[in-house]
Design a protein around this motif. Structure first.
Motif, PDB file in Angstrom:
ATOM      1  N   ASP A   5       0.982  -1.149   0.298  1.00  0.00           N
ATOM      2  CA  ASP A   5       0.481  -0.020  -0.175  1.00  0.00           C
ATOM      3  C   ASP A   5       0.796   1.333   0.151  1.00  0.00           C
ATOM      4  OD1 ASP A   5       1.167   0.041   2.495  1.00  0.00           O
ATOM      5  OD2 ASP A   5      -0.723   0.125   3.539  1.00  0.00           O
ATOM      6  N   ARG A   6       2.076   1.103   0.339  1.00  0.00           N
ATOM      7  CA  ARG A   6       3.431   1.936  -0.083  1.00  0.00           C
ATOM      8  C   ARG A   6       2.842   2.955   1.284  1.00  0.00           C
ATOM      9  NH1 ARG A   6       5.596   3.544  -4.905  1.00  0.00           N
ATOM     10  NH2 ARG A   6       7.212   5.119  -2.746  1.00  0.00           N
ATOM     11  N   GLY A   7       2.362   2.365   2.322  1.00  0.00           N
ATOM     12  CA  GLY A   7       2.063   3.307   3.188  1.00  0.00           C
ATOM     13  C   GLY A   7       0.909   4.492   4.151  1.00  0.00           C
ATOM     14  N   VAL A   8      -0.291   3.834   2.584  1.00  0.00           N
ATOM     15  CA  VAL A   8      -1.392   4.336   3.137  1.00  0.00           C
ATOM     16  C   VAL A   8      -1.931   3.851   3.300  1.00  0.00           C
ATOM     17  CG1 VAL A   8      -3.232   5.474   1.391  1.00  0.00           C
ATOM     18  CG2 VAL A   8      -1.362   6.311   0.569  1.00  0.00           C
ATOM     19  N   ASP A   9      -2.574   4.238   4.091  1.00  0.00           N
ATOM     20  CA  ASP A   9      -4.123   3.085   5.651  1.00  0.00           C
ATOM     21  C   ASP A   9      -5.461   2.675   5.709  1.00  0.00           C
ATOM     22  OD1 ASP A   9      -1.895   1.195   6.271  1.00  0.00           O
ATOM     23  OD2 ASP A   9      -1.163   3.479   8.016  1.00  0.00           O
ATOM     24  N   VAL A  10      -5.289   4.473   4.838  1.00  0.00           N
ATOM     25  CA  VAL A  10      -6.493   5.039   4.344  1.00  0.00           C
ATOM     26  C   VAL A  10      -6.985   5.713   3.770  1.00  0.00           C
ATOM     27  CG1 VAL A  10      -9.101   5.723   5.968  1.00  0.00           C
ATOM     28  CG2 VAL A  10      -7.542   4.605   7.269  1.00  0.00           C
ATOM     29  N   THR A  11      -8.104   5.759   2.628  1.00  0.00           N
ATOM     30  CA  THR A  11      -8.419   7.071   1.839  1.00  0.00           C
ATOM     31  C   THR A  11      -9.502   7.014   1.441  1.00  0.00           C
ATOM     32  OG1 THR A  11      -8.934   4.868  -0.092  1.00  0.00           O
ATOM     33  CG2 THR A  11      -6.916   6.089  -0.201  1.00  0.00           C
TER      34      THR A  11
END
Length: 215
Positions: A129-135
């Motif tokens: 996720d390249r460090g992204v947890d929430v969009t």
């Protein structure tokens, strides 16, 4: 059959006469007399108070100072009590956060975003996720990419730098943010300024208390 005789016209009513001059004059005199008495009483009370103040001004000044200090103490105690209650609520909620796992913290962040009007909120934290947890999509329509770090320590510059790279490569056009239960090092703050929104422990506490998060 004879036509009945017309009935006599009703007697004309006599309009009430004017109020006798003596009655209105007496009322005016009574009103003026009452006002004069009240005025004299008020003046006498003021004179008496003035004499008391002059005669006992040290005691009067002491009493005024005492009640002023007492009022200040009461106001300060109420302010301190409100602040302590607020800090207690914040600590209680942060203590709950400190006991969460990483995925639980991500879900909490998603719930808080939904509460503040963010749409299309998704927890995407997974491998790759390249460090992204929430969009999410902000109320004004901007896409948001959030990294969640349920840490007790401080987030360093490398983590901030990695998320900046992820936003520019995999989440182009997104507004990036890091939400942590800890803090940020000075180099991390310098690295993220102008590129990411950095939400530290104090900001998280306010967010938990109901203050909307504006990214």
């Amino acid at each position: 059959m004879a036509e009945p005789a017309p009935s006599p016209p009703p007697p004309e009513s006599t309009p009430p006469g004017p109020t006798p001059p003596g009655r209105s004059a007496a009322g005016a005199v009574l009103f003026a007399g009452g006002a004069l008495v009240l005025g004299l009483l008020a003046a006498a009370v003021l004179v008496l108070l003035g004499r008391l103040v002059v005669a006992y001004w040290p005691q009067v000044l002491t009493a005024l100072l005492f009640f002023g200090v007492l009022a200040g103490i009461v106001v300060r105690q109420r302010y301190v009590a409100r602040r302590e209650r607020r800090e207690l609520r914040e600590r209680a909620q942060l203590a709950r956060v400190d006991g969460m796992s990483g995925p639980e913290f991500e879900r909490l962040t998603a719930d808080l975003l939904r509460r503040d009007g963010y749409r299309s909120v998704q927890v995407v934290g997974r491998a790759g996720d390249r460090g992204v947890d929430v969009t999410a999509v902000a109320p004004d329509g901007r896409p948001i990419a959030v990294q969640c770090k349920r840490w007790t320590g401080r987030v360093g510059a490398p983590a901030v730098r990695n998320l900046i790279g992820a936003v520019h490569s995999s989440y182009a056009g997104h507004t990036g943010a890091i939400v942590t239960s800890g803090g940020f090092t000075e180099p991390a703050i310098a690295e993220g300024t102008g590129y990411l929104h950095l939400i530290d422990r104090a900001a998280l506490a306010r967010w938990l208390e109901g203050e909307p998060l504006r990214l």
